[in-house]
Enzyme design. Structure first.
Site, PDB file in Angstrom:
ATOM      1  N   SER A 129       0.838  -1.207   0.000  1.00 31.46           N
ATOM      2  CA  SER A 129       0.000   0.000   0.000  1.00 31.46           C
ATOM      3  C   SER A 129       0.864   1.244   0.000  1.00 31.46           C
ATOM      4  O   SER A 129       1.981   1.242   0.506  1.00 31.46           O
ATOM      5  CB  SER A 129      -0.894  -0.012   1.256  1.00 31.46           C
ATOM      6  OG  SER A 129      -1.462   1.260   1.476  1.00 31.46           O
ATOM      7  N   TYR A 166      -1.254  -0.058  10.471  1.00 31.83           N
ATOM      8  CA  TYR A 166      -1.565  -0.712   9.188  1.00 31.83           C
ATOM      9  C   TYR A 166      -0.395  -0.547   8.219  1.00 31.83           C
ATOM     10  O   TYR A 166       0.126  -1.519   7.676  1.00 31.83           O
ATOM     11  CB  TYR A 166      -2.841  -0.126   8.574  1.00 31.83           C
ATOM     12  CG  TYR A 166      -3.015  -0.477   7.125  1.00 31.83           C
ATOM     13  CD1 TYR A 166      -2.836   0.484   6.126  1.00 31.83           C
ATOM     14  CD2 TYR A 166      -3.325  -1.772   6.740  1.00 31.83           C
ATOM     15  CE1 TYR A 166      -2.977   0.156   4.783  1.00 31.83           C
ATOM     16  CE2 TYR A 166      -3.467  -2.118   5.403  1.00 31.83           C
ATOM     17  CZ  TYR A 166      -3.292  -1.141   4.435  1.00 31.83           C
ATOM     18  OH  TYR A 166      -3.420  -1.471   3.111  1.00 31.83           O
ATOM     19  N   LYS A 178       2.640  -3.314   6.521  1.00 31.22           N
ATOM     20  CA  LYS A 178       3.035  -3.447   5.116  1.00 31.22           C
ATOM     21  C   LYS A 178       4.549  -3.279   4.968  1.00 31.22           C
ATOM     22  O   LYS A 178       5.205  -4.007   4.220  1.00 31.22           O
ATOM     23  CB  LYS A 178       2.289  -2.422   4.251  1.00 31.22           C
ATOM     24  CG  LYS A 178       0.783  -2.614   4.207  1.00 31.22           C
ATOM     25  CD  LYS A 178       0.403  -3.960   3.591  1.00 31.22           C
ATOM     26  CE  LYS A 178      -1.093  -4.105   3.408  1.00 31.22           C
ATOM     27  NZ  LYS A 178      -1.486  -5.407   2.828  1.00 31.22           N
TER      28      LYS A 178
END
Ligand code: WQD
Length: 351
Positions: free
Chosen positions: A127, A151, A155
């Protein structure tokens, strides 16, 4: 190998189901592994209505080593698209351990199972949040990691783990795809995004306002240093993202090492520009109210897409207007997501 089988974790989800369509169109046979916690198995029947092929579903958690071994034993898997994961920024702040468990431990379990099965071609859905909220746009892949929420940090951790793996074992071919803002729906109107509860993201929310399900959109701040004061993002059609996975799969299968690539259009669009595009697509007025900035939001970011063009031969082909038109077609045809209820039938049920 004719029609190589590709394991698609999270393949019943928004991006995963569109990736299945693109894989089938390119001559692959997807096998979907999904817990269905955040997705709907009926999306795979829609894949079948579009392509004529319904991907088999292995219903399990990507952290379940025994279930993964069964899946690899039952299906002659040639490569893996790994899209299963939690992806709500705000939720990751309140439940960081849940995010590290699913996103990081889940990816580790998957790589271990791949090693046991001798499968070493992996496409990882990463992302743009790995870049954090202060990058200068357009953002190149060489920009430093600067994730600012759990989050995004999951990644980064998985990308670093995969880079170390590729360096340690040249038999691995890996691509990390850094999605910017995937929106839209398959042009048939049979597949699309149907968030559970009030949408966090802009376009699903606008779509529900257009169809009368919500009263207005709250614009999170109009005092940013952007042309019209509202947030700017790189919105990219979900089918372009899906086709980007196929391009990355071809690249990773032919070459070892790890490649990190932006999947975006290279163009930024503001909140007000997206609202205007959706009004053009739907012919509906989108009521809006300006509210305070949303904590954690960056003012503006969009992708540098030269690397994807040079290394994958991929570029986004669909315009913002087409993204909105395809979203609207999905919304109109599927007011209840994958429920096949006719609105009239629902009314009779009330009577
Ligand atoms: C876009 C713009 C908001 C809602 C997130 C994740 C990212 C990726 C995509 C997974 C911003 C504004 C939004 C609303 C608004 N997901 N907005 N009113 O935050 O850029 O990215 O989804 O990979 O990781 O962070 O997307 O659609 O939430 O916001 O004004 O009701 O729209 O402020 O400027 P975001 P978004």
């Amino acid at each position: 190998m004719t029609n190589p089988k590709i394991l698609v974790t999270g393949g019943a989800g928004f991006i995963g189901s569109h990736a299945c369509v693109a894989l089938i169109a390119a001559g692959y046979r997807p096998v979907v592994l999904d817990t269905l916690v955040n997705s709907d198995a009926r999306s795979l029947r829609r894949v079948s209505r579009i392509t004529g092929v319904e991907p088999p579903l292995v219903r399990c958690d990507v952290r379940d080593a025994a279930a993964l071994d069964c899946a690899f034993a039952e299906h002659d898997i040639a490569a893996v698209l790994h899209l299963a994961g939690l992806k709500a920024v705000g939720h990751s702040v309140s439940d960081p351990i849940g995010y590290y468990d699913v996103n990081v431990a889940g990816s580790l379990a998957l790589v271990r199972a791949m090693e046991r099965a001798g499968v070493r071609t992996l496409i990882f859905s990463s992302s743009a949040t790995v870049y954090g909220d202060t990058p200068r746009s357009p953002i190149r892949e060489s920009a430093p990691y600067a994730a600012v929420n759990p989050y995004g940090r999951t990644k980064v951790m998985v990308e670093r783990m995969l880079a170390d793996l590729a360096r340690a074992d040249a038999r691995w071919g890996i691509a990390c795809l850094r999605f910017f803002n995937p929106i839209g729906a398959h042009e048939s109107g049979l597949l699309g995004e149907h968030p559970h509860g009030p949408p966090d993201n802009l376009v699903p929310y606008i779509s529900q306002v257009a169809v009368g399900e919500r009263a207005h959109v709250v614009v999170h701040g109009n005092d940013y240093e952007t042309p019209d004061g509202t947030g700017v993002r790189d919105y990219v059609h979900v089918m372009d993202v899906a086709e980007g996975h196929v391009a990355a799969l071809r690249h990773a299968a032919d070459r070892g090492g790890m490649l990190a690539v932006n999947l975006g259009t290279g163009c930024g669009a503001s909140v007000l520009e997206v609202i205007s595009a959706f009004e053009r697509a739907s012919g509906r007025h989108i009521a809006l109210r300006v509210g305070p900035r949303r904590p954690g939001d960056a003012p503006a970011y969009w992708a540098d897409v030269q690397h994807a063009r040079d290394r994958l031969g991929w570029c986004a082909r669909r315009s913002l207007d087409q993204m909105c038109a395809d979203s609207w077609r999905w919304q109109l045809a599927n007011p209840h997501g994958f429920d096949e209820r006719e609105p009239a039938l629902a009314a009779r049920a009330v009577i």
